[in-house]
Design an enzyme around this catalytic site. Sequence first.
Site, PDB file in Angstrom:
ATOM      1  N   LYS A 155      10.920  88.170  38.531  1.00 42.67           N
ATOM      2  CA  LYS A 155      10.852  89.629  38.617  1.00 42.67           C
ATOM      3  C   LYS A 155       9.729  90.101  37.706  1.00 42.67           C
ATOM      4  CE  LYS A 155      15.710  90.490  39.776  1.00 42.67           C
ATOM      5  NZ  LYS A 155      17.004  91.047  39.298  1.00 42.67           N
ATOM      6  N   ASP A 183      25.461  87.625  43.897  1.00 39.39           N
ATOM      7  CA  ASP A 183      24.788  87.953  42.646  1.00 39.39           C
ATOM      8  C   ASP A 183      25.800  88.573  41.700  1.00 39.39           C
ATOM      9  OD1 ASP A 183      23.148  88.567  40.581  1.00 39.39           O
ATOM     10  OD2 ASP A 183      21.870  89.970  41.674  1.00 39.39           O
ATOM     11  N   LYS A 234      26.588  92.038  45.674  1.00 42.89           N
ATOM     12  CA  LYS A 234      26.822  92.185  44.246  1.00 42.89           C
ATOM     13  C   LYS A 234      28.302  91.960  43.949  1.00 42.89           C
ATOM     14  CE  LYS A 234      22.665  93.402  42.847  1.00 42.89           C
ATOM     15  NZ  LYS A 234      21.886  92.615  41.858  1.00 42.89           N
TER      16      LYS A 234
END
Length: 449
Positions: A354, A273, A246
């Site tokens: 998702k 990400d 992240k």
Amino acid sequence: MVPMDPSISSSSSPLRLPGSPTSPGASSTPSPRPTLVAAGRQPAAAPSTTRLRAISPSQSQSPPTPASPVEPFGFDALKGTFSVDVAAADARALDVPLAAPFTIASSRLVAVSNVAVRVELRTGAVGWGEAPVLPSVTAEDQPAALDAAGRACAALVGAPAAPLGAVLQDLASVLPGHAFASARAGVEMALIDAVANSIGIPLWRLFGGASDSVTTDITIPIVTPNEAAQLAAKYRGQGFQTLKLKVGKNLNSDIEVLKAIRFVHPDCSFILDANEGYTANQAIEVLDRLNEMGVTPVLFEQPVHRDDWDGLRDVTSVAMDKYKVAVAADESCRNLLDAQKIIDGNLAHVINIKLAKLGVLGALEIIDAARKANIALMIGGMVETRIAMGFAGHLAAGLGCFSFIDLDTPLLLSEDPVYGGYEAFGPLYKFTNARGHGGFLHLDNDASK
């Protein structure tokens, strides 16, 4: 299989949840079959906020004996041939603490605050779903998802038997779009799981049977370089070869974290990400600086804000042309229209699926569009338990079309409230259960325990 009642039409009919709007100009002529709100039924009370509590499974309880399955096992076939008759349905808050705070560019979590859904058919088969909530990505917070899922459950119980496909389409019409995607996904999961349990096959077979396993990456949140190095060393020892990092809050700090991880796990593959955290120029600078370090990510996920389509296009072009790095759209893809825009405009190389932001049927539509356009696919999730992750894993294994698997968040929880389900061997998930996704929870009606 539950036989189809010849009196039930296979076409979708209007399904009305309590308080759901009526389409403008709708005819006042009664529907050929009853709506999901039974005649004289009062609007459902607010769903219970009783928490889910893991308790030891009762040894006296055994799963219902499945009816003889009928070929083909495919999900599309079952939508038209399986008659759904719901005996009970319930939505409850599902709260589980994380082992450590989980920080990304857009939010910080210390616990899962999702919604669990349980559906029981009149055959005795039970299905479980989960509505994962992450307000920076999903439109719902936990109270909103709990209310929507609770109303849907009440409506399902009051409805007559109908084909699975009609029930799912009606559910999509009354919990429409991204605004209710998480709640819709949770109810869809539970219904589909109940159907698979009823006919006695695992979900990975229902969705195509390509494989009975997946291999996931694992995520390192935004932490200090020292903390990131400790996590990377731990995950290396557990066999993880792909680390998802992240980034997006501070460019210089992100680079230092990457250096620290590279030192302790030099052979790992990287996924970056940014969760919308960079501008296009910053995202390209990150790739430039990584190139100077001799590091090439395998994927750069959502580098810019979800609505910065020009920036996404610029990063996608430079990343591939200059560094052969694929770019994935995640938050930018919230429905089929977004997916088509990404495909038609060559705005990304990969679309991240998702279930919580698309619903199950919505996800399948985008998967189909992406495959026809030869766009690569990733499957991920919010911060979820093994209920939602198990469903997504079965879907990915059964379809066999995902280039990137990011289904790791149950590994980040401080406890596992789910019984049964898949088996995890480091990054490898094996779907050895005989029916459905195999995971279940035990409801405790005493919230004080």
